[in-house]
Design a protein around this motif. Structure first.
Motif, mmCIF file in Angstrom:
data_model
loop_
_atom_site.group_PDB
_atom_site.id
_atom_site.type_symbol
_atom_site.label_atom_id
_atom_site.label_comp_id
_atom_site.label_asym_id
_atom_site.label_seq_id
_atom_site.Cartn_x
_atom_site.Cartn_y
_atom_site.Cartn_z
ATOM 1 N N ARG A 157 0.940 -1.119 -0.006
ATOM 2 C CA ARG A 157 -0.049 0.019 0.141
ATOM 3 C C ARG A 157 0.863 1.253 0.111
ATOM 4 N N ILE A 158 0.869 1.931 -1.038
ATOM 5 C CA ILE A 158 1.434 3.303 -1.204
ATOM 6 C C ILE A 158 0.441 4.519 -1.558
ATOM 7 N N LYS A 159 1.020 5.660 -1.095
ATOM 8 C CA LYS A 159 0.623 6.826 -1.476
ATOM 9 C C LYS A 159 1.119 7.785 -2.464
ATOM 10 N N VAL A 160 0.497 8.144 -3.545
ATOM 11 C CA VAL A 160 1.445 9.148 -4.433
ATOM 12 C C VAL A 160 0.507 10.210 -4.870
ATOM 13 N N ARG A 161 1.115 11.286 -5.339
ATOM 14 C CA ARG A 161 0.280 12.297 -5.866
ATOM 15 C C ARG A 161 -0.167 11.749 -7.256
ATOM 16 N N ALA A 162 -1.296 12.415 -7.628
ATOM 17 C CA ALA A 162 -2.057 12.023 -8.918
ATOM 18 C C ALA A 162 -1.369 12.645 -9.908
ATOM 19 N N ALA A 163 -0.337 13.648 -9.684
ATOM 20 C CA ALA A 163 0.384 14.308 -10.735
ATOM 21 C C ALA A 163 1.477 13.359 -11.204
ATOM 22 N N ASN A 164 1.992 12.416 -10.197
ATOM 23 C CA ASN A 164 3.216 11.575 -10.277
ATOM 24 C C ASN A 164 2.905 10.158 -10.461
ATOM 25 N N ALA A 165 1.350 9.692 -10.201
ATOM 26 C CA ALA A 165 1.137 8.389 -10.163
ATOM 27 C C ALA A 165 1.671 7.665 -11.637
ATOM 28 N N GLY A 166 1.457 8.267 -12.734
ATOM 29 C CA GLY A 166 1.685 7.511 -13.891
ATOM 30 C C GLY A 166 3.409 7.081 -14.107
ATOM 31 N N TYR A 167 4.015 8.267 -13.373
ATOM 32 C CA TYR A 167 5.755 8.010 -13.584
ATOM 33 C C TYR A 167 5.966 6.895 -12.618
ATOM 34 N N MET A 168 5.748 6.704 -11.605
ATOM 35 C CA MET A 168 5.792 5.739 -10.654
ATOM 36 C C MET A 168 5.498 4.316 -10.966
ATOM 37 N N LEU A 169 4.034 3.912 -11.503
ATOM 38 C CA LEU A 169 3.746 2.872 -11.947
ATOM 39 C C LEU A 169 4.474 2.378 -13.261
ATOM 40 N N ARG A 170 4.644 3.217 -14.065
ATOM 41 C CA ARG A 170 5.364 2.941 -15.237
ATOM 42 C C ARG A 170 6.907 2.670 -14.773
ATOM 43 N N ARG A 171 7.573 3.292 -13.997
ATOM 44 C CA ARG A 171 8.906 2.976 -13.587
ATOM 45 C C ARG A 171 9.045 1.581 -13.028
ATOM 46 N N TRP A 172 7.907 1.144 -12.298
ATOM 47 C CA TRP A 172 7.984 -0.041 -11.496
ATOM 48 C C TRP A 172 7.309 -1.314 -12.472
#
Length: 312
Positions: A234-249
């Motif tokens: 379970r993680i929390k992320v800003r909506a502005a950065n969610a796509g970056y994080m999910l793509r990175r991993w």
């Protein structure tokens, strides 16, 4: 531990770090790191021993201190800072002769911002000023813009700056390597509507639940990799950065977790949580709910058309 000056607290933390992660400490380590001199190093070690009496032992033969069998770290060491120190050394100043504390190998960064660009951007962020610059966009010719930046963003591949763009009157991400000739507007005014508090995508926090991908042959190993004893990260992320994080991993965000391949170790339990996140389309396999429903309907129609007449 009673209140002590910050400088001494840093020295005690360094003692704790070397004992915990390197397994030994010499007075010369403190002298080299802080320039305190042998007497000052001896006092710091004595204070550390007073604060954590069972943590270190002196090896008279080698003239160094070792962690005891009952060692427990006196400080909480952040994993990212520990790994950074081990791989790149301590220190913040440009004059520091930094070197890794252990042999480490780090992937080469292929996209690195120029310092002549980064410095004006960070000054503007820190001082709450606007920037005038030339930006190279993929969608057109280079053009002059005025931005009000408020944060740096590491996508895992390259660095962006989050800013209010006065040309489009929107909050957007701008790639640092595409910026040229930035100038801080020292005497300009920044409106309230141009500040981070009015960036809806930045302020919105999205709560994600990541699970081992259902097609992965060893979900037990994935649970170890990502420290998910109950099978959910379970993680929390800003909506502005969610796509970056999910793509990175490489998190599979497709409906029903349909992507296949060894690169997909994780899946997003509920892709609907990304609805409304501006850069969600960067997430592997993600489709907005309307598009996903239309695709499913089309696929169902094709399957019916392919069904033999005798089985209908």
């Amino acid at each position: 531990m009673p209140p002590i000056p910050r400088a001494q607290l840093e020295r005690l933390s360094y003692i704790d770090f070397r004992l915990y992660f390197l397994g030994q400490l010499r007075r010369s380590d403190l002298v080299a790191r802080f320039g305190t001199g042998p007497a000052g190093a001896t006092r710091d070690i004595a204070q550390y021993r007073e604060a954590a009496p069972g943590n270190l032992e002196f090896d008279g033969t080698r003239k160094l201190y070792l962690p005891s069998a009952s060692f427990k770290p006196l400080f909480e060491h952040a994993p990212q800072r520990v790994l950074s120190a081990l791989s790149q050394g301590f220190g913040q100043g440009a004059a520091e002769d930094l070197s890794p504390l252990l042999r480490c190998e780090i992937p080469s960064a292929l996209s690195v911002p120029r310092m002549s660009v980064l410095a004006p951007v960070t000054r503007a962020i820190h001082c709450g000023k606007a920037l005038r610059l030339v930006y190279h966009s993929l969608s057109g010719e280079p053009g002059e813009r005025e931005l009000v930046p408020f944060a740096l963003v590491d996508s895992g591949v390259r660095w962006h700056v989050r800013a209010f763009d006065r040309k489009s009157a929107e909050f957007r991400d701008f790639v640092l390597t595409r910026i040229e000739s930035p100038v801080v507007l020292e005497h300009g005014e920044v409106g309230r509507h141009e500040t981070a508090e009015h960036d809806v995508q930045w302020s919105r926090i999205v709560e994600l639940e990541l699970v081992p991908h259902p097609s992965h042959p060893r979900p037990d190993v994935i649970r170890l990799d990502y420290d998910m004893p109950d099978g959910v990260l379970r993680i929390k992320v800003r909506a502005a950065n969610a796509g970056y994080m999910l793509r990175r991993w490489n998190v599979d965000c497709s409906p029903g977790l349909r992507l296949r391949g060894p690169e997909y170790a994780l899946g997003l339990a509920d892709p609907l949580v990304l609805y409304g996140a501006a850069n969600a389309l960067l997430a592997p396999g993600y489709r907005p709910p309307v598009a996903a429903a239309s695709a499913d309907k089309l696929q169902g129609s094709r399957q019916r058309d392919d069904t033999p007449e005798s089985s209908r």
